[in-house]
Design a protein around this motif. Structure first.
Motif, PDB file in Angstrom:
ATOM      1  N   LEU A 136       0.825  -1.217   0.000  1.00 23.96           N
ATOM      2  CA  LEU A 136       0.000   0.000   0.000  1.00 23.96           C
ATOM      3  C   LEU A 136       0.857   1.263   0.000  1.00 23.96           C
ATOM      4  O   LEU A 136       0.438   2.292  -0.540  1.00 23.96           O
ATOM      5  N   TYR A 139       1.615   1.599  -3.548  1.00 27.51           N
ATOM      6  CA  TYR A 139       0.366   1.933  -4.233  1.00 27.51           C
ATOM      7  C   TYR A 139       0.053   3.421  -4.087  1.00 27.51           C
ATOM      8  O   TYR A 139      -0.293   4.105  -5.055  1.00 27.51           O
ATOM      9  N   ASP A 140       0.174   3.931  -2.876  1.00 28.69           N
ATOM     10  CA  ASP A 140      -0.064   5.352  -2.631  1.00 28.69           C
ATOM     11  C   ASP A 140       0.930   6.218  -3.390  1.00 28.69           C
ATOM     12  O   ASP A 140       0.584   7.297  -3.898  1.00 28.69           O
ATOM     13  N   ARG A 151      -4.747   8.673   1.203  1.00 32.43           N
ATOM     14  CA  ARG A 151      -3.772   7.629   1.497  1.00 32.43           C
ATOM     15  C   ARG A 151      -4.418   6.520   2.337  1.00 32.43           C
ATOM     16  O   ARG A 151      -5.475   6.701   2.927  1.00 32.43           O
ATOM     17  N   HIS A 152      -3.728   5.406   2.405  1.00 34.04           N
ATOM     18  CA  HIS A 152      -4.236   4.264   3.162  1.00 34.04           C
ATOM     19  C   HIS A 152      -4.033   4.485   4.669  1.00 34.04           C
ATOM     20  O   HIS A 152      -3.259   5.355   5.090  1.00 34.04           O
ATOM     21  N   GLU A 153      -4.708   3.674   5.441  1.00 32.83           N
ATOM     22  CA  GLU A 153      -4.489   3.660   6.892  1.00 32.83           C
ATOM     23  C   GLU A 153      -4.706   2.246   7.412  1.00 32.83           C
ATOM     24  O   GLU A 153      -5.372   1.429   6.770  1.00 32.83           O
ATOM     25  N   TYR A 177      -7.806   1.509   2.095  1.00 36.67           N
ATOM     26  CA  TYR A 177      -7.218   2.316   1.035  1.00 36.67           C
ATOM     27  C   TYR A 177      -8.315   2.639   0.030  1.00 36.67           C
ATOM     28  O   TYR A 177      -9.467   2.221   0.199  1.00 36.67           O
ATOM     29  N   TYR A 178      -7.982   3.371  -1.020  1.00 30.70           N
ATOM     30  CA  TYR A 178      -8.998   3.805  -1.981  1.00 30.70           C
ATOM     31  C   TYR A 178      -8.678   3.297  -3.387  1.00 30.70           C
ATOM     32  O   TYR A 178      -7.545   3.338  -3.844  1.00 30.70           O
TER      33      TYR A 178
END
Length: 564
Positions: A136, A139-140, A151-153, A177-178
């Motif tokens: 991730l 990915y971000d 952003r992811h968490e 994440y998105y």
């Protein structure tokens, strides 16, 4: 240009610069791009636009985080960038989708990528929090500075269960994440066709290839049986999983495709729908298969399988797949029971993946490529076959295809589609305040109720403006009367789509110009009503209306397991 006009234009002049066979997302993307470059391009499909593999997607605009494990870094970067462009260029249909990964181990999966690269791992070990975190972060990073999506968490078990009380308590954490949700892929495809036609291209559904020789390709209008001939300089074969079949019709033997079947269920399950909220749950099932549970309006989309198949015409969701999908929800929501009574729609399609000798289907690349059969062997034109690809990267694939075609034609690119809005995404009001102002302006211009205009805006983006004007102009003819058996639609709305979007059959409207079929909102009385409304516009006799009704009922019950 209306269908009859296009057929007449081909009869009068058979020369065309580019013929595209197949109106799925790859073919439609190439059609739009070439038309915008001023190329004389003709798009055909033996069925309706977006009725094959492209109609069987998971509704995702995603970068493919799991492809990182296969080492497909270029593909992931391209897909993330194209996901962001789709969110920007088609905001009426594509929106950021918060995605949850339930995680059951802290450390696992570190050797997946190197072992898969060396061919020593067929089925990956379970991916733990640490490896998912690493993926991730990368990915971000691909999203870039514009931050189209957040952003992811990570959330530890206690916080995750507080947010999602029905989640499996055996998790150690979750990652959020998105990616992107394509709410109505079929409508997006139809609007891409319209964009290409507005730029000068010509598109025909229900036209098939029957043969080729020299510089000619023989076509047949599936509606009238009439034969046609075109003389292209270049042929693009975008028939998806049918690419080798289409090449065979052109007299060429190829083995480019090794497709895999993906099936889905659509559930009417309020408890599961409430449990996931507006989040997709993307997770690894007990057998290692990556699966998803996703919100789709008030329904729940569950998928997907990945099964080798030789004949794409045989792709249907089987009893075994249904059992698998119903059982997999227990992996993340063990307290929620799902059974067959909650299924309102099923669908299945074949991914046009490249022929490969991979040990597992998950190892077959999801990248795209152009396989070329040069002129010769009885033909005077080259055939460019579009292998692979996915919804998210269609624009980039189309651009690459167009660049090759333009080079062959000796033409220069006139414009890029990177920032070109799609259909009703043009000048789309993005904030609530802008939407209220847009609705008010249309209300003042047409006199239509604000609630109606709001519904049309949500359904078609800014294409709701010409539709609203058309409905207002025909109010006295009953255009603004709601359908008796689906009051959320209006008679004039259905008629407008029939006139403007090349509807040929009743199922074209049910499955591709609307989401009524996908969401399980079709009833026998509604089909009878729609057959009458469409029949009035398309000139169907009473017998033809009954034939369309029978055709659609048979299709929905056989291929989509609907009870009518």
């Amino acid at each position: 240009m209306q269908r009859a006009e296009i057929l007449n234009s081909i009869t009068e002049k058979s020369d065309v610069s580019v013929l595209i066979i197949g109106a799925g997302i790859n073919g439609v993307g190439a059609f739009r791009d070439l038309a915008l470059q001023g190329v004389d391009v003709l798009l055909i499909d033996r069925s309706d636009f977006c009725s094959g593999a492209s109609a069987a997607s998971s509704h995702m605009a995603h970068g493919g985080i799991r492809y990182l494990e296969n080492g497909e870094f270029r593909l992931v970067r391209e897909a993330v960038e194209e996901r962001n462009r789709l969110i920007q260029n088609a905001p009426h249909y594509v929106s950021p989708l918060p995605t949850v990964i339930p995680i059951f181990k802290w450390f696992s999966g570190f050797l997946n990528a190197p072992l898969k690269f060396l061919g020593l791992l067929d089925r990956p070990s379970e991916r733990g929090a640490a490896i998912i975190k690493m993926g991730l972060i990368m990915y971000d990073a691909y999203t870039g500075a514009e931050r189209t999506v957040p952003r992811h968490e990570f959330l530890r078990r206690e916080a995750a269960l507080a947010r999602y009380p029905q989640l499996n308590p055996e998790i150690v954490s979750i990652a959020e994440y998105y990616d992107g949700l394509i709410r109505a892929p079929e409508r997006l495809c139809v609007e891409l066709v319209a964009d290409g036609e507005a730029a000068g291209g010509r598109a025909l559904n229900y036209v098939s290839v029957t043969g080729a020789a020299g510089g000619q390709v023989r076509l047949q209008d599936e509606m009238s049986g009439e034969s046609l001939t075109v003389q292209p300089q270049v042929v693009i074969n975008a028939a998806g999983p049918w690419i080798d079949f289409a090449n065979q019709a052109l007299g060429q033997t190829t083995q480019f495709i090794g497709g895999t079947k993906g099936s889905h269920l659509v559930l009417d399950h309020p408890e599961l729908r409430q449990a996931i909220g507006e989040h997709e749950f993307f997770f690894e099932n007990n057998d290692g298969r990556i699966v998803l549970i996703c919100p789709l309006s008030q329904r729940v989309l569950v998928g997907t399988s990945d099964i080798r198949i030789t004949d794409p015409d045989e792709a249907v969701c089987t009893e075994e797949e249904i059992d698998y999908f119903l059982g997999m929800t227990a992996r993340v929501f063990p307290g929620i029971k799902v059974d067959r009574s909650q299924i309102v729609f099923t669908f299945s399609g074949v991914r046009p993946l490249p022929a490969a000798d991979a040990k597992t289907t998950g190892q077959i690349s999801r990248d795209h490529s152009i396989e070329t059969v040069e002129a010769g062997n009885g033909l005077d034109f080259p055939i460019l076959s579009l292998v692979g690809g996915k919804w998210t990267t269609f624009r980039a694939f189309a651009e690459q295809t167009s660049d090759q075609v333009l080079q062959r034609l000796g033409q220069a690119r006139q414009s890029s589609t990177r920032n070109t809005a799609i259909g009703g995404g043009k000048e789309y009001p993005r904030t609530e305040a802008e939407q209220r102002a847009w609705i008010e302006a249309q209300h003042n211009a047409t006199g239509l109720p604000r609630e109606m205009i709001a519904t049309l805006l949500q359904r078609y983006g800014t294409l709701a403006a010409p539709m609203s004007a058309a409905l207002a102009a025909k109010q006295e003819q009953g255009a603004t009367m709601p359908l008796q058996h689906q009051p959320d639609y209006w008679r004039g709305e259905v008629a407008y789509l029939a006139q403007m979007e090349k509807i040929v059959h009743l199922d074209d409207f049910i499955l591709r110009r609307s989401s009524l079929g996908m969401l399980g909102l079709v009833t026998r009385p509604l089909l009878e009503e729609l057959a009458t409304v469409l029949g009035d516009v398309l000139g169907w006799s009473a017998a033809e209306q009954q034939a369309e009704l029978a055709r659609t009922v048979a299709l929905l019950t056989r291929r989509h397991r609907m009870q009518l």
